[in-house]
Motif scaffolding. Sequence first.
Motif, PDB file in Angstrom:
ATOM      1  N   LYS A   1      40.442  34.575  47.912  1.00  0.00           N
ATOM      2  CA  LYS A   1      41.756  34.168  48.406  1.00  0.00           C
ATOM      3  C   LYS A   1      42.434  35.300  49.183  1.00  0.00           C
ATOM      4  CE  LYS A   1      43.139  31.825  44.415  1.00  0.00           C
ATOM      5  NZ  LYS A   1      44.170  31.155  43.606  1.00  0.00           N
ATOM      6  N   THR A   2      42.240  36.512  48.726  1.00  0.00           N
ATOM      7  CA  THR A   2      42.803  37.654  49.448  1.00  0.00           C
ATOM      8  C   THR A   2      42.146  37.790  50.816  1.00  0.00           C
ATOM      9  OG1 THR A   2      43.294  38.794  47.378  1.00  0.00           O
ATOM     10  CG2 THR A   2      43.169  40.157  49.362  1.00  0.00           C
TER      11      THR A   2
ATOM     12  N   ASP B   1      47.686  29.217  38.293  1.00  0.00           N
ATOM     13  CA  ASP B   1      47.359  29.774  39.598  1.00  0.00           C
ATOM     14  C   ASP B   1      46.871  28.623  40.463  1.00  0.00           C
ATOM     15  OD1 ASP B   1      47.926  32.481  39.097  1.00  0.00           O
ATOM     16  OD2 ASP B   1      45.984  32.758  38.125  1.00  0.00           O
TER      17      ASP B   1
ATOM     18  N   THR C   1      37.565  32.585  44.431  1.00  0.00           N
ATOM     19  CA  THR C   1      38.023  33.581  43.460  1.00  0.00           C
ATOM     20  C   THR C   1      39.299  34.216  44.006  1.00  0.00           C
ATOM     21  OG1 THR C   1      36.809  35.380  44.518  1.00  0.00           O
ATOM     22  CG2 THR C   1      35.619  34.098  42.825  1.00  0.00           C
ATOM     23  N   GLU C   2      39.970  35.022  43.195  1.00  0.00           N
ATOM     24  CA  GLU C   2      41.160  35.726  43.665  1.00  0.00           C
ATOM     25  C   GLU C   2      40.799  36.651  44.826  1.00  0.00           C
ATOM     26  OE1 GLU C   2      44.365  35.114  42.942  1.00  0.00           O
ATOM     27  OE2 GLU C   2      43.526  33.477  41.755  1.00  0.00           O
TER      28      GLU C   2
END
Length: 144
Positions: free
Chosen positions: A108-109, A134, A104-105
């Motif tokens: 990724k962070t 993305d 998920t975003e």
Amino acid sequence: MFTALAPRLLPAYDLAVHRLTGGRLLPSSLLIDTVILITTGHRTGQQRATPLCAHHGGDGSWLVVASNFGQPHHPAWSTNLLHTPTARLTHQNRTITVTARQLTEEDKTLLRNRILTTVPIYDTYAARARPHRDIRVFHLAPHP
């Protein structure tokens, strides 16, 4: 010019040399950690081998980034993983079965350092791809 030719030439070159040397040499691995990911084609059901930059985690897992050199479309291997998340991964003549999970975003962070280790120019590719898509990133866990 590089981004137009590289997606077609580099993987084919890697696979040809890997095959000709009986799996002893994968040219890209001389520059960055590289694996061969074998996915199942979501339309054909055929096995597809793709050399990819990857980062090996201490827990035996791998991260792979579907940057496709920043091109506007997702690479086929990433779509294959979305349809059939079980795949095989070969690294240094050792093959394991893995299960893929798209990050998920938020993931990724949290894993940004590992992503940048996998593909050091990730931000450049992401900026180039961003108007269209993305970039997908996958966590590949060894299959029990």
